[in-house]
Scaffold this motif. Structure first.
Motif, PDB file in Angstrom:
ATOM      1  N   ARG A 150       0.846  -1.277  -0.173  1.00  0.00           N
ATOM      2  CA  ARG A 150       0.173  -0.137   0.010  1.00  0.00           C
ATOM      3  C   ARG A 150       0.890   1.169   0.071  1.00  0.00           C
ATOM      4  NH1 ARG A 150      -5.024  -1.632   4.273  1.00  0.00           N
ATOM      5  NH2 ARG A 150      -5.650  -3.538   3.104  1.00  0.00           N
ATOM      6  N   LEU A 151       2.009   1.334  -0.612  1.00  0.00           N
ATOM      7  CA  LEU A 151       2.714   2.302  -1.152  1.00  0.00           C
ATOM      8  C   LEU A 151       2.470   3.186  -2.014  1.00  0.00           C
ATOM      9  CD1 LEU A 151       6.274   0.558   0.101  1.00  0.00           C
ATOM     10  CD2 LEU A 151       4.663   1.728   1.511  1.00  0.00           C
ATOM     11  N   VAL A 152       1.590   2.564  -3.201  1.00  0.00           N
ATOM     12  CA  VAL A 152       1.187   3.431  -4.220  1.00  0.00           C
ATOM     13  C   VAL A 152      -0.379   3.197  -4.450  1.00  0.00           C
ATOM     14  CG1 VAL A 152       3.456   3.009  -5.298  1.00  0.00           C
ATOM     15  CG2 VAL A 152       1.699   1.330  -5.725  1.00  0.00           C
ATOM     16  N   ARG A 153      -0.835   4.040  -5.355  1.00  0.00           N
ATOM     17  CA  ARG A 153      -2.269   4.049  -5.391  1.00  0.00           C
ATOM     18  C   ARG A 153      -2.680   2.920  -6.606  1.00  0.00           C
ATOM     19  NH1 ARG A 153      -3.551  10.566  -5.122  1.00  0.00           N
ATOM     20  NH2 ARG A 153      -2.923  10.664  -2.985  1.00  0.00           N
ATOM     21  N   GLY A 154      -3.138   1.705  -6.422  1.00  0.00           N
ATOM     22  CA  GLY A 154      -3.581   1.040  -7.602  1.00  0.00           C
ATOM     23  C   GLY A 154      -2.501   0.326  -8.061  1.00  0.00           C
ATOM     24  N   ASP A 155      -2.504   0.023  -9.396  1.00  0.00           N
ATOM     25  CA  ASP A 155      -1.351  -0.606 -10.345  1.00  0.00           C
ATOM     26  C   ASP A 155      -0.674   0.657 -10.906  1.00  0.00           C
ATOM     27  OD1 ASP A 155      -2.317  -3.331  -9.936  1.00  0.00           O
ATOM     28  OD2 ASP A 155      -3.830  -2.807 -11.391  1.00  0.00           O
ATOM     29  N   VAL A 156       0.739   0.313 -11.011  1.00  0.00           N
ATOM     30  CA  VAL A 156       1.380   1.010 -11.910  1.00  0.00           C
ATOM     31  C   VAL A 156       1.997   0.417 -13.103  1.00  0.00           C
ATOM     32  CG1 VAL A 156       3.597   2.611 -11.557  1.00  0.00           C
ATOM     33  CG2 VAL A 156       2.453   2.025  -9.623  1.00  0.00           C
ATOM     34  N   ARG A 157       1.578   0.946 -14.189  1.00  0.00           N
ATOM     35  CA  ARG A 157       2.094   0.312 -15.475  1.00  0.00           C
ATOM     36  C   ARG A 157       3.465   0.870 -15.906  1.00  0.00           C
ATOM     37  NH1 ARG A 157      -1.913   1.134 -20.167  1.00  0.00           N
ATOM     38  NH2 ARG A 157      -0.394  -0.447 -20.905  1.00  0.00           N
ATOM     39  N   ILE A 158       4.273  -0.424 -16.235  1.00  0.00           N
ATOM     40  CA  ILE A 158       5.615  -0.247 -16.268  1.00  0.00           C
ATOM     41  C   ILE A 158       5.595  -0.152 -17.978  1.00  0.00           C
ATOM     42  CG2 ILE A 158       7.733  -1.424 -16.449  1.00  0.00           C
ATOM     43  CD1 ILE A 158       6.818  -0.412 -13.777  1.00  0.00           C
ATOM     44  N   ASP A 159       4.660  -0.739 -18.557  1.00  0.00           N
ATOM     45  CA  ASP A 159       4.739  -0.703 -20.404  1.00  0.00           C
ATOM     46  C   ASP A 159       5.027   1.063 -20.640  1.00  0.00           C
ATOM     47  OD1 ASP A 159       4.630  -3.285 -20.106  1.00  0.00           O
ATOM     48  OD2 ASP A 159       2.079  -3.397 -20.688  1.00  0.00           O
ATOM     49  N   GLY A 160       5.854   1.152 -21.800  1.00  0.00           N
ATOM     50  CA  GLY A 160       6.049   2.387 -22.146  1.00  0.00           C
ATOM     51  C   GLY A 160       7.002   3.280 -21.248  1.00  0.00           C
ATOM     52  N   TRP A 161       7.416   3.158 -20.313  1.00  0.00           N
ATOM     53  CA  TRP A 161       7.854   3.845 -19.116  1.00  0.00           C
ATOM     54  C   TRP A 161       9.660   3.988 -19.626  1.00  0.00           C
ATOM     55  CZ3 TRP A 161       8.460   3.135 -13.306  1.00  0.00           C
ATOM     56  CH2 TRP A 161       8.517   4.310 -12.473  1.00  0.00           C
ATOM     57  N   PHE A 162       9.906   2.816 -19.977  1.00  0.00           N
ATOM     58  CA  PHE A 162      11.362   2.561 -20.261  1.00  0.00           C
ATOM     59  C   PHE A 162      11.618   2.997 -21.824  1.00  0.00           C
ATOM     60  CE2 PHE A 162      11.108   0.383 -16.309  1.00  0.00           C
ATOM     61  CZ  PHE A 162      12.035   0.515 -15.804  1.00  0.00           C
ATOM     62  N   GLU A 163      12.686   3.844 -21.923  1.00  0.00           N
ATOM     63  CA  GLU A 163      13.093   4.276 -23.158  1.00  0.00           C
ATOM     64  C   GLU A 163      14.594   4.032 -23.528  1.00  0.00           C
ATOM     65  OE1 GLU A 163      13.691   4.200 -26.563  1.00  0.00           O
ATOM     66  OE2 GLU A 163      11.533   4.962 -26.505  1.00  0.00           O
ATOM     67  N   PRO A 164      15.054   2.476 -24.188  1.00  0.00           N
ATOM     68  CA  PRO A 164      16.226   2.145 -24.101  1.00  0.00           C
ATOM     69  C   PRO A 164      16.908   2.669 -25.252  1.00  0.00           C
ATOM     70  CG  PRO A 164      14.827   0.338 -24.742  1.00  0.00           C
ATOM     71  CD  PRO A 164      14.176   1.636 -24.098  1.00  0.00           C
ATOM     72  N   ALA A 165      16.094   3.395 -26.263  1.00  0.00           N
ATOM     73  CA  ALA A 165      16.977   3.724 -27.664  1.00  0.00           C
ATOM     74  C   ALA A 165      18.113   4.511 -27.455  1.00  0.00           C
ATOM     75  CB  ALA A 165      15.621   4.360 -28.440  1.00  0.00           C
ATOM     76  N   TYR A 166      17.959   5.607 -26.552  1.00  0.00           N
ATOM     77  CA  TYR A 166      18.840   6.649 -26.367  1.00  0.00           C
ATOM     78  C   TYR A 166      20.268   5.965 -25.786  1.00  0.00           C
ATOM     79  CZ  TYR A 166      15.263  10.115 -26.498  1.00  0.00           C
ATOM     80  OH  TYR A 166      14.073  10.862 -27.071  1.00  0.00           O
ATOM     81  N   VAL A 167      19.963   5.255 -24.717  1.00  0.00           N
ATOM     82  CA  VAL A 167      21.358   4.687 -24.292  1.00  0.00           C
ATOM     83  C   VAL A 167      22.120   3.596 -25.123  1.00  0.00           C
ATOM     84  CG1 VAL A 167      20.013   2.876 -23.046  1.00  0.00           C
ATOM     85  CG2 VAL A 167      22.412   3.861 -22.251  1.00  0.00           C
ATOM     86  N   ASP A 168      21.260   2.896 -25.749  1.00  0.00           N
ATOM     87  CA  ASP A 168      21.552   2.080 -26.923  1.00  0.00           C
ATOM     88  C   ASP A 168      22.376   2.590 -28.167  1.00  0.00           C
ATOM     89  OD1 ASP A 168      20.618  -0.037 -25.105  1.00  0.00           O
ATOM     90  OD2 ASP A 168      18.863  -0.698 -26.458  1.00  0.00           O
ATOM     91  N   ARG A 169      21.945   3.604 -28.524  1.00  0.00           N
ATOM     92  CA  ARG A 169      22.458   4.414 -29.647  1.00  0.00           C
ATOM     93  C   ARG A 169      23.623   5.214 -29.058  1.00  0.00           C
ATOM     94  NH1 ARG A 169      20.451  10.107 -31.845  1.00  0.00           N
ATOM     95  NH2 ARG A 169      22.223  10.613 -33.198  1.00  0.00           N
ATOM     96  N   ALA A 170      23.914   5.432 -27.788  1.00  0.00           N
ATOM     97  CA  ALA A 170      24.970   6.298 -27.160  1.00  0.00           C
ATOM     98  C   ALA A 170      26.144   5.238 -27.204  1.00  0.00           C
ATOM     99  CB  ALA A 170      24.865   6.743 -25.872  1.00  0.00           C
ATOM    100  N   VAL A 171      25.715   3.891 -26.684  1.00  0.00           N
ATOM    101  CA  VAL A 171      26.714   2.901 -26.459  1.00  0.00           C
ATOM    102  C   VAL A 171      27.247   2.617 -27.889  1.00  0.00           C
ATOM    103  CG1 VAL A 171      26.941   0.432 -26.035  1.00  0.00           C
ATOM    104  CG2 VAL A 171      25.769   1.833 -24.332  1.00  0.00           C
ATOM    105  N   ALA A 172      26.315   2.641 -28.879  1.00  0.00           N
ATOM    106  CA  ALA A 172      26.871   2.246 -30.114  1.00  0.00           C
ATOM    107  C   ALA A 172      27.667   3.259 -30.792  1.00  0.00           C
ATOM    108  CB  ALA A 172      25.746   1.880 -30.879  1.00  0.00           C
TER     109      ALA A 172
END
Length: 360
Positions: free
Chosen positions: A316-338
């Motif tokens: 009970r530390l958050v209100r209801g469900d927290v959707r993870i889908d679409g929250w992470f955007e790895p494209a920036y870090v993956d591009r920088a690594v490359a």
């Protein structure tokens, strides 16, 4: 040219334009407002224990925009940690932030529009410090005792999981909400029996002020904590080129902080926060720098946040469900690594925390 071909051609030209802009000078004045969910000892304006702190202390972000006079950097360090960062984001005062898992989940559950761009401080250990006179020897001994906890931070969720593993809940303990500095003082005066906190409690142990009777080192990695670099959706939409360059600078900081040749130098940089370098030396003992300083968004990180979200709801530390889908955007870090030629610098881990044999 056929209509479909024309659309493809326009799309390719648009993509090429975006890539070109991302590597060019910023075309309009912009202030990058960067917040840290931490502050140094005595309000020193430095972070520690993560790659965002290196990004700041070694002026790596400033160097990225050295030839862009219209880009200004504004750094803020919050004594109130994650909850204070959430408030600043809600008030439109920050664009980027270094924040822990639980407070960011709370912010998302309350409608804050953010995107997680990179890891910045993985698998941080949790420590339990007790006063010498308390007689506390283990987690089980905490029942009915006065214990400090910085509520709303990623320490709280890690603590709750640890207690559950020992058959306890928050109701079994007399928890008192204290920030790190206040808890340290309370341990020294004996006003509390114990405190859950970070690696800086190791220094108290060395001084005889308190004893560290438990840490997550060598225990289940599920009890460790994670932090990340996030950006507001509004800033990312308005300045995708600047967003990429911030992430690129963070990847540079992570590469430096993951190089074992820089091990002592990394600890000295973090010591600018006022926490002794010996503390980080002990905290990282036996662990490769890259294991905890990786910027990659892999299956392990996403699964860890999904698990945190479910547990946070259960506690009970958050209100209801927290959707993870679409929250992470790895494209920036993956591009920088490359682009920086850093492929293979960091290992990727699957959802169960096992090293993947091949890059995804």
């Amino acid at each position: 040219m056929k209509p479909f071909a024309k659309r493809i051609s326009r799309a390719l030209l648009a993509a090429a334009a975006v890539l070109a802009v991302a590597g060019s000078a910023v075309a309009e004045p912009v202030t990058i407002r960067f917040g840290f969910a931490q502050v140094g000892v005595g309000n020193r304006q430095f972070g520690s224990g993560n790659t965002a702190a290196i990004l700041h202390s070694r002026d790596i972000l400033a160097e990225e925009f050295r030839n862009d006079p219209d880009v200004k950097l504004d750094w803020s360090f919050f004594k109130g940690a994650g909850p204070a960062v959430n408030e600043a984001i809600a008030n439109g005062q920050l664009d980027f932030a270094l924040q822990g898992d639980l407070p960011s989940l709370v912010g998302r559950s309350n409608g804050l529009k953010t995107r997680i761009l990179a890891a910045s401080g993985l698998r941080s250990n949790l420590y339990l410090a007790v006063t010498p006179k308390s007689g506390i020897q283990s987690i089980a001994d905490l029942k009915g005792r006065k214990v400090a906890q910085f509520r709303g931070t990623n320490l709280q969720l890690a603590t709750d999981k640890l207690l559950a593993a020992h058959g306890l809940t928050e109701r079994d303990i007399k928890f008192i909400n204290m920030d790190f500095a206040t808890a340290t003082a309370a341990l020294a005066t004996g006003d509390i029996d114990a405190a859950f906190g970070q690696a800086d409690y190791l220094a108290l142990d060395g001084q005889g002020v308190a004893r560290v009777v438990y840490s997550t080192r060598g225990d289940d990695p599920a009890f460790t904590r994670h932090s990340h670099l996030l950006v507001t959706e509004a800033f990312e939409k308005a300045h995708p080129d600047v967003t990429y360059r911030v992430v690129k600078a963070l990847v540079k900081a992570a590469a430096w902080a993951s190089d074992e040749a820089n091990r002592e130098a990394v600890f000295e940089e973090w010591a600018k926060s006022g926490i002794p370098a010996e503390t980080f030396r002990a905290d990282f003992d036996g662990q490769a720098l890259g294991y905890r300083n990786s910027p990659l968004i892999d299956d392990f990180l996403v699964a860890a946040y999904q698990d945190q979200a479910e547990r946070a709801k259960g506690y009970r530390l958050v209100r209801g469900d927290v959707r993870i889908d679409g929250w992470f955007e790895p494209a920036y870090v993956d591009r920088a690594v490359a682009e920086l030629g850093l492929a293979g610098t960091w290992k990727r881990y699957d959802a169960n925390g096992h090293q993947q044999t091949a890059a995804k």
